[in-house]
Structure formats: C-alpha cells, structure tokens
Scaffold this active site. Structure first.
Site, PDB file in Angstrom:
ATOM      1  N   CYS A   1     -17.212 -29.144 -19.679  1.00 38.51           N
ATOM      2  CA  CYS A   1     -16.332 -29.906 -20.569  1.00 38.51           C
ATOM      3  C   CYS A   1     -17.005 -31.200 -21.038  1.00 38.51           C
ATOM      4  O   CYS A   1     -17.306 -32.078 -20.226  1.00 38.51           O
ATOM      5  CB  CYS A   1     -15.036 -30.215 -19.817  1.00 38.51           C
ATOM      6  SG  CYS A   1     -13.968 -31.420 -20.607  1.00 38.51           S
TER       7      CYS A   1
ATOM      8  N   CYS B   1     -14.915 -34.392 -20.391  1.00 40.88           N
ATOM      9  CA  CYS B   1     -14.948 -34.671 -18.940  1.00 40.88           C
ATOM     10  C   CYS B   1     -16.195 -35.473 -18.590  1.00 40.88           C
ATOM     11  O   CYS B   1     -16.140 -36.412 -17.790  1.00 40.88           O
ATOM     12  CB  CYS B   1     -14.930 -33.375 -18.136  1.00 40.88           C
ATOM     13  SG  CYS B   1     -13.458 -32.366 -18.357  1.00 40.88           S
TER      14      CYS B   1
END
Length: 181
Positions: free
Chosen positions: A105, A108
């Site tokens: 991600c 993230c």
C-alpha cells in the site's frame, strides 16, 4: 512512567519432578489462562494489578509455554494476531492506536514515518502496527478492516474511534479526542 513491550515464549518449570499433566486450581481452561508468575513456576496469581506483566499461558497435557507481555510507549510496536489482544489488555487505561496496513500500500508507506513521529510525541499512548497479510487476516476481519490504511483507536479494550486513509490531521484529532476523554 515508561513501559516496555516484550513478547517471549518460555517453558514453564514444574515445581515437582513428575511428568504428570499440568493441573492447577488457577487454570481457567485447558488451553489458555491469564496469570502472573514471577519465576514462571507454579506460584501464579490471577492478574489483578495492571502494573504487573501479563502472562498468557497455553497448557496441554505434555507442554506449557508462557508469553510475557508488557506495553511500550514512545515507539511503534509491530503486532500479530497472537500478540495484539494481550498487548491491548496489558495497556490498561492507556489509549492504544493501531495502524492496519499492507506491504504493497502506497499511502501506508507515506504515513508510516508520520505515525512513528506521533508515537514519540504522545508518551501516554501505545502505538501498534498490524500487517494485514494472510497470517493476520482473522484479526483484521475481526477488527472490521475494509481499506488500508485504517487506524483503530482503543480505550479499555474497546474500539472507540476509526480513521480510514492516510489522513494525518484526522488521526491527530481522533487521538487528541480519545486522550482527553
């Protein structure tokens, strides 16, 4: 007051030399109990004082191990499906912030260093990270993950706030709100 997280598995030593199955009146079930044992022997006390370490003892007829868990502030601690709830329990009255992320991600990865900075700023909050990979999928599902990153804020073992996405301002506002309540 600085607390520290450490998760170790150690074999329990029997006070007798017998090889009989482990039995004790303090054991809540044959599989899992929560107790405090200063020397990992058979002098445990049921956890009543949150200043003590939390021991999760898994017992079977042939084997017993103890997992010692204490809580860390001032840094981010990586958790898994086996360590998350014991650490949350050991946190007691402290606010716990969980970053649920994946390795692939992009957002993230962008918010991860900012999350670390927050852990150093708020010395009264426990910061945890959970990689929502295949191994941790049961816990991620239990916590209701739908998108990553998702931040769950817990108080007294209950989720009280959630922030989805890499929204630092929203996360800070949520942490501030829970800390002040």
């Amino acid at each position: 007051m600085a607390l520290q997280v450490q998760v170790n598995q150690v074999p329990l030593k029997s006070s007798s030399s017998s090889t009989a199955p482990l039995t004790s009146p303090w054991r809540f079930s044959k599989r899992t109990v929560v107790c405090v044992a200063g020397d990992y022997g058979f002098s445990p006390k049921v956890l009543r004082n949150r200043e003590l370490s939390l021991l999760k003892v898994k017992c079977s007829s042939s084997d017993a191990t103890a997992t010692a868990v204490t809580v860390t502030v001032g840094q981010v601690t990586e958790v898994c499906k086996d360590t998350f709830w014991p650490i949350v329990e050991a946190a007691g009255d402290k606010t716990v912030v969980l970053d649920m992320y994946t390795q692939w991600c992009g957002p993230c990865k962008v918010i991860a260093p900012k999350f670390k900075d927050l852990s150093q700023k708020y010395n009264d909050v426990v910061f945890l990270k959970l990689d929502c990979n295949q191994d941790n999928r049961p816990l991620a599902k239990e916590l209701g993950i739908k998108v990553v990153p998702t931040f769950k804020i817990l108080k007294h073992n209950k989720i009280v706030k959630e922030v989805t996405g890499a929204k630092l301002d929203d996360l800070v506002a949520a942490i501030e709100g829970v800390r002040s309540s």
